[in-house]
Design an enzyme around this catalytic site. Structure first.
Site, PDB file in Angstrom:
ATOM      1  CE  LYS A  38      -3.143  -2.585  -0.503  1.00 18.37           C
ATOM      2  NZ  LYS A  38      -3.831  -2.548  -1.795  1.00 18.37           N
ATOM      3  CG  ASP A  96      -4.259  -0.875  -6.590  1.00 19.71           C
ATOM      4  OD1 ASP A  96      -3.566  -0.234  -5.786  1.00 19.71           O
ATOM      5  OD2 ASP A  96      -3.897  -1.127  -7.753  1.00 19.71           O
ATOM      6  CD  GLU A 112      -3.779   3.305  -9.658  1.00 19.77           C
ATOM      7  OE1 GLU A 112      -2.931   2.839  -8.892  1.00 19.77           O
ATOM      8  OE2 GLU A 112      -3.906   2.913 -10.832  1.00 19.77           O
TER       9      GLU A 112
END
Lengths: 492, 492
Positions: free
Chosen positions: A168, A231, A235
């Protein structure tokens, strides 16, 4: 979430209570390296394919952690790859058998960790799968490939293990904190892990061994599907895309309020990646609000009230696009477009030029916590937390993907070199996503949040009370106790 | 493009030469209304479903054109639709049998023209298909539904005709120019038509009759697939999304150059929707460049050189997203998100507030053709033309979807009420697309085109020569001769 249970004979599983939900984790640390050979039983060679940011960091950490064992870490690169000299400089050479051609490395490794770009994975997937030995293990560091395979109606070969360990934080932090971890045992970037296929009962220990070897202080379980959603979503959200869009709109707004360019940059970017990030990292989200004086607390409340819903709206759209496969399709198509128009940098605008000169003469003690910047940033962060919870993600994943990765890995680098530099130098998938969604956050904040702020509408007290009493604060405080507090020391 | 050939026994087909390519068209005009009953042989009732902008315009034009014939035009609306009083006000009533419940109208019409929103089409498609009589004709005004059906792996029922008539302008213009056409025969909005299924050999005459009845001065053929690609693409591009993004970035850039807010608004928005639009409409694209003095021509060239490639890059991405079905999926998903967060307006920002006051005291003779605004706008327009040609669209479609619809239908309305007002008041699909892509055009122009302009890089002479000698100029001049030049007179 029964799929998040797991058993290991090699490491000590620990139960933690996050917002009244039981989750299981494994703690890491350099003292565990001696038992890695047991975890990796049956693996003689770990192939790390690609010298990306993650590739270079994980390969070096793995090699250092396995020093003195019989397990070799070998880098696999395309013939004529421009990364060959970089890998050589880090000590991987053809002479000692730790550097080779990627398909050769794939076929000779018992564990192959695939860290080439997402588009390269997609474009070469058939040959990659053909190269893997039956019975070997394919390792991923995020779930993109599953999303891609689903989008084209395919699947992984059935005769291999498929596991993932997903740090992470960006590769640079994975390496830097590992090095710092030699002095402060346990410093590092947390990782999630997923067991997608386990054909020999060893997949869990392989994944946990991999995670501990790259220096994860905390490893928690997820599924490959949850991982790629959170994920790729994260982002585009508060980790990168949203932060970029937030500061662009804030900078413009401060200038509209009559501040100089330098002052606008300090109140927006410098405040966010500096003191706001540091407070959250060290004392949790609420500490930012508590740090403010009464007047600034009112401003924070107004900004929070104005920004939460517009941010939530864009975050919903991102999540939908990721879950439906559209974002993944878009990354693959972008690769073709880039052959005609290579991606250019975003850091040439006046704002980032001003930023470079502001950073050059930075005096950290003169950067205040700006309450508007803090309110808008934290509202977006909380919107992301709430949306991920609605979608059923675990608190470990939420806290790491929305908060810890930001304040402990990405924002400190942004503070060092600028947010635009960060966008221009991350993975292609992250770069594409950040560029696409920053502009959407910018527009909706400018059209809705700032117009609300300017018209001085009242505070949404119910929304704000939810923030004050949110379960995430307890989650973060548990997470904070699981590893040493280390300020990442940035070099280069 | 053999699929673009067609035969009609009722109307006169005319061959035109566009950039050395033969295309066939039908000219319209009020003098053709007497032969409409022959074209509509077998049709006793035309159902127009929905009182959208297109629905209200087409229904009224159809009714007026068929006045005195045996063909009835009947509006179909949901029970309790808020549009019922509006339809009644326009003369459609349950008492005289010209207004009814939508499914009843669908099942009793021989031609059903479906003009409800895209998301409503998608969400109710099964019941809509079930309601249509075998042997009847389904009419569409753009190809969205085909894109949607493809995305879910379904198809139209096989026992009906499926045709489309797609006006290249918004409903308001379709109605307004039809009314003006009573005095200037042939004034109107061009339309494309498509024959997707023809089960009885009458589909082409039905489509041509429909197109002439709503007042299209020129009708040209396309396919439903080409249409949905160019249409959904076009409104995200230079018709709406790009124009919105271009002026937002230009306004900011002019302010950065030291101009006042009012002056920046005049140089960007007012110049674009005013004199630049008028010149293109009356004398073609090149006329804008030729109109400028030497100094301004140099500025135009620089702006054109700086903007063409960044605009092309975003346009490629839009086309890919439309062709892959991602954009269509996104519209359907947005409908669900809107139940939680209804779309808000974009016109509350300072720029559009400034715009309202600028428009209020507008003196048309004081609005100059700004060479930077013109260069960036026309570069984007040309990039759209070139991309559509690369993708194989016909010149009729390209000219109408990239230029004529802008300068003859949309921009004059934008000039009247503002671009933000236009975005806030168009169809949900167009509104979503414009909001999404405007921000992308804005960012890439600001990051790439304006940084190039500011660094005073040289002109791309090869690119500019391609502009000067482009085939589109001949295409536009042929198109201009096909119908009377009428300045749309905007009311309300």
């Amino acid at each position: 979430m029964s799929s998040l249970h797991f058993n290991t004979k090699t490491f000590n599983k620990e139960k933690i209570l996050l917002a009244n939900t039981e989750e299981y984790i494994i703690r890491g640390g350099h003292h565990l390296f001696p038992i890695l050979p047991k975890a990796f039983a049956g693996i003689g060679q770990i192939g790390v394919i690609g010298w990306s940011s993650q590739g270079s960091a994980q390969a070096q950490n793995l090699r250092d952690s396995l020093m003195g064992t019989d397990i070799k870490v070998k880098i696999g690169l395309r013939e004529n790859s421009t990364s060959i000299p970089l890998a050589q400089k880090a000590g991987f050479t053809t002479d000692d058998g730790t550097l080779g051609e990627m398909y050769e490395v794939l076929s000779s490794s018992q564990l192959s960790i695939l860290l080439i770009s997402d588009a390269a994975q997609a474009n070469n997937i058939e040959r990659i799968f053909e190269s893997l030995c039956p019975g070997s293990t394919l390792g991923l560091s995020h779930g993109f490939l599953l999303g891609y395979l689903k989008s084209i109606g395919k699947d992984f070969p059935k005769n291999i293990n498929v596991i993932a360990v997903c740090p992470k934080g960006m590769g640079l932090s994975v390496r830097r904190l590992y090095e710092q971890g030699k002095e402060v045992n346990g410093a590092g970037i947390n990782s999630s892990f997923a067991i997608h296929q386990d054909i020999n009962g060893k997949a869990t220990d392989y994944a946990l061994g991999w995670s501990i070897a790259i220096g994860s202080p905390v490893t928690f379980k997820t599924t490959l599907e949850e991982e790629y959603k959170s994920d790729i979503f994260g982002e585009k959200g508060v980790l990168l895309g949203a932060v970029h869009g937030i500061v662009e709109s804030l900078y413009r707004w401060f200038i509209g309020q009559g501040f100089s360019k330098e002052s606008a940059f300090i109140k927006s970017v410098e405040s966010l990646t500096g003191p706001i990030t540091k407070l959250i990292s060290q004392k949790g989200i609420l500490s930012v609000y508590e740090f403010l004086n009464k007047t600034d607390q009112e401003a924070f409340k107004k900004a929070y009230s104005a920004a939460y819903h517009p941010a939530f709206e864009i975050l919903m759209e991102i999540y939908d696009d990721v879950a439906s496969g559209s974002e993944i399709k878009s990354v693959i198509e972008a690769e073709h477009r880039h052959q005609r128009y290579p991606m250019k940098n975003i850091d040439g605008t006046q704002m980032w030029q001003v930023g470079a000169s502001v950073r050059a003469k930075r005096q950290p003690e003169n950067i205040a916590v700006n309450p508007i910047t803090a309110g808008i940033y934290i509202a977006t962060m909380m919107a992301q937390v709430d949306l991920l919870r609605e979608k059923g993600h675990s608190y470990s994943e939420i806290a790491n993907e929305s908060i810890i990765e930001s304040v402990d890995s990405l924002n400190p680098y942004m503070h060092h070199k600028g947010i635009a530099f960060m966008v221009d130098n991350c993975s292609i998938t992250a770069r594409l996503g950040a560029r696409k969604w920053a502009s959407r956050f910018d527009y909706i904040l400018y059209q809705q949040a700032f117009t609300t702020l300017d018209s001085n509408l009242s505070i949404d007290q119910e929304l704000f009370d939810q923030f004050l009493t949110h379960k995430i604060h307890q989650v973060l405080s548990v997470c904070a106790k699981l590893r040493p507090s280390v300020d990442i020391s940035i070099v280069g």
